[in-house]
Design a protein around this motif. Structure first.
Motif, short mmCIF file in Angstrom:
data_model
loop_
_atom_site.label_atom_id
_atom_site.label_comp_id
_atom_site.label_asym_id
_atom_site.label_seq_id
_atom_site.Cartn_x
_atom_site.Cartn_y
_atom_site.Cartn_z
N THR A 144 0.83 -1.21 0.00
CA THR A 144 0.00 0.00 0.00
C THR A 144 0.86 1.25 0.00
N ALA A 145 0.33 2.32 -0.58
CA ALA A 145 1.04 3.60 -0.57
C ALA A 145 1.17 4.13 0.85
N ILE A 146 0.12 3.97 1.66
CA ILE A 146 0.17 4.41 3.05
C ILE A 146 1.23 3.62 3.81
N GLY A 147 1.28 2.31 3.58
CA GLY A 147 2.29 1.49 4.24
C GLY A 147 3.70 1.90 3.86
N LYS A 148 3.91 2.20 2.59
CA LYS A 148 5.23 2.64 2.14
C LYS A 148 5.62 3.96 2.79
N SER A 149 4.66 4.87 2.94
CA SER A 149 4.96 6.14 3.61
C SER A 149 5.36 5.91 5.06
N LEU A 150 4.73 4.95 5.71
CA LEU A 150 5.07 4.64 7.10
C LEU A 150 6.48 4.06 7.21
N LEU A 151 6.97 3.46 6.12
CA LEU A 151 8.30 2.85 6.10
C LEU A 151 9.38 3.77 5.55
N LEU A 152 9.02 4.98 5.18
CA LEU A 152 9.90 5.82 4.37
C LEU A 152 11.27 6.08 5.00
N ASP A 153 11.36 6.15 6.32
CA ASP A 153 12.63 6.45 6.98
C ASP A 153 13.43 5.21 7.35
N CYS A 154 12.93 4.04 7.03
CA CYS A 154 13.57 2.79 7.47
C CYS A 154 14.88 2.51 6.72
N THR A 155 15.85 1.99 7.46
CA THR A 155 17.05 1.45 6.83
C THR A 155 16.73 0.06 6.28
N LYS A 156 17.65 -0.47 5.47
CA LYS A 156 17.42 -1.82 4.95
C LYS A 156 17.37 -2.84 6.09
N GLU A 157 18.21 -2.63 7.11
CA GLU A 157 18.23 -3.55 8.25
C GLU A 157 16.90 -3.51 9.00
N GLU A 158 16.33 -2.33 9.13
CA GLU A 158 15.02 -2.21 9.79
C GLU A 158 13.93 -2.88 8.98
N LEU A 159 13.99 -2.75 7.67
CA LEU A 159 13.02 -3.43 6.81
C LEU A 159 13.14 -4.95 6.95
N HIS A 215 9.60 14.49 14.63
CA HIS A 215 10.56 13.98 13.64
C HIS A 215 10.42 12.48 13.37
N ILE A 216 9.39 11.86 13.90
CA ILE A 216 9.17 10.42 13.68
C ILE A 216 7.86 10.22 12.93
N ILE A 217 7.88 9.36 11.92
CA ILE A 217 6.65 9.10 11.16
C ILE A 217 5.67 8.34 12.05
N GLN A 218 4.54 8.96 12.32
CA GLN A 218 3.52 8.35 13.18
C GLN A 218 2.28 7.93 12.38
N TYR A 219 1.97 8.69 11.33
CA TYR A 219 0.78 8.43 10.53
C TYR A 219 1.14 8.55 9.06
N ALA A 220 0.26 8.06 8.21
CA ALA A 220 0.38 8.32 6.78
C ALA A 220 -1.02 8.60 6.24
N LEU A 221 -1.08 9.57 5.36
CA LEU A 221 -2.34 10.04 4.77
C LEU A 221 -2.33 9.68 3.29
N GLY A 222 -3.38 9.03 2.82
CA GLY A 222 -3.38 8.59 1.44
C GLY A 222 -4.72 8.74 0.74
N VAL A 223 -4.66 8.71 -0.58
CA VAL A 223 -5.86 8.80 -1.43
C VAL A 223 -5.89 7.59 -2.35
N SER A 224 -7.06 6.97 -2.46
CA SER A 224 -7.24 5.81 -3.32
C SER A 224 -8.18 6.16 -4.47
N VAL A 225 -7.78 5.77 -5.68
CA VAL A 225 -8.51 6.16 -6.89
C VAL A 225 -8.71 4.92 -7.78
N PRO A 226 -9.92 4.70 -8.28
CA PRO A 226 -10.09 3.63 -9.27
C PRO A 226 -9.15 3.85 -10.45
N ALA A 227 -8.57 2.78 -10.96
CA ALA A 227 -7.53 2.90 -11.98
C ALA A 227 -7.99 3.69 -13.20
N TYR A 228 -9.24 3.54 -13.61
CA TYR A 228 -9.70 4.20 -14.83
C TYR A 228 -9.79 5.72 -14.67
#
Length: 255
Positions: A144-159, A215-228
């Motif tokens: 998910t885009a929201i999930g990726k935003s929540l992970l944005l600051d992670c190092t590879k080791e954290e992932l 300075h810590i990612i706590q939330y992520a805000l996202g928009v979902s759109v039908p592909a068409y």
């Protein structure tokens, strides 16, 4: 005198009640007593009086035809009370409405729960064809885009630690490789915008941004759109609205 710290041991009867409520909250169809016993690993003899008490107090409801239990009205009212009184949720929802009104698409907020995103608030699109989802739903972070935003600051080791049990794919386009995910996150850090294209649901496109508190990612805000409906004009409109909402939210949440 030195004090000895003892490890916290959860109160077993309380833990059982919470396990029952959490299990049924994640069940779309409800569960019979036998199914609930197998899932929670609570013996039916111990489970039955707890479930009957919760049902008597309206925290659970019983379908007399299927003999399945599901979350009841009292549990819903407690959840609703949280959304009514929590100041942060009110701030988030104010900006979510602004985003939804600007693009006429469904807007959601999520937080991280281990390797999943937990959706805690949603404002629906007014359009007849729109994303159907529920507050309380959980999905793999990398899908998910929201999930990726929540992970944005992670190092590879954290992932690697977060996904130590592997990555669950939801579609053929879902990311299932740490290196690919990490490279994508690195490319998104400067703009602070993440996206997914059919990775959680083939017919949906999503764009999101992280919200930092202290300075810590706590939330992520996202928009979902039908592909068409997701053309470049729509994408740029959504990104602009998310940027504006993030700026206002971080200013309010970091005062």
């Amino acid at each position: 005198m030195d004090t000895v710290k003892t490890a916290f041991v959860p109160h077993r009867p309380t833990k059982r009640v919470l396990d029952i409520l959490e299990t049924l909250a994640n069940s779309k169809q409800g569960m019979t007593l036998s199914e609930l016993s197998r899932t929670t690993k609570i013996a039916k003899g111990s489970l039955s009086p707890i479930v009957h008490t919760l049902a008597e107090r309206d925290f659970l409801q019983l379908d007399p035809r299927s003999h399945t239990y599901s979350i009841g009205l009292k549990a819903y009212l407690i959840s609703h009370s949280f959304y009514q009184h929590d100041a942060t949720i009110k701030l988030l929802r104010t900006q979510m409405h602004a985003v939804e009104e600007g693009c006429l698409e469904t807007c959601q907020v999520g937080i991280r729960e281990n390797d999943r995103v937990l959706y805690i608030a949603k404002v629906d699109s007014p359009q007849p064809i729109r994303l159907i989802s529920d507050v309380g739903r959980r999905l793999p972070l990398q899908c998910t885009a929201i999930g990726k935003s929540l992970l944005l600051d992670c190092t590879k080791e954290e992932l690697q630690a977060i996904f130590k049990h592997g990555m669950k794919a939801l579609t053929e386009d879902s990311i299932s490789d740490i290196d690919i995910l990490y490279a994508q996150l690195r490319s998104c850090r400067e703009q602070r915008i993440t996206s997914e294209h059919g990775e959680a649901l083939a017919s949906v496109r999503c764009v999101a941004t992280p919200i930092r508190v202290d300075h810590i990612i706590q939330y992520a805000l996202g928009v979902s759109v039908p592909a068409y409906r997701f053309d470049d004009e729509k994408k740029q409109t959504v990104i602009k609205l998310l940027d504006q909402a993030r700026t206002k939210l971080e200013a309010a949440l970091n005062t």
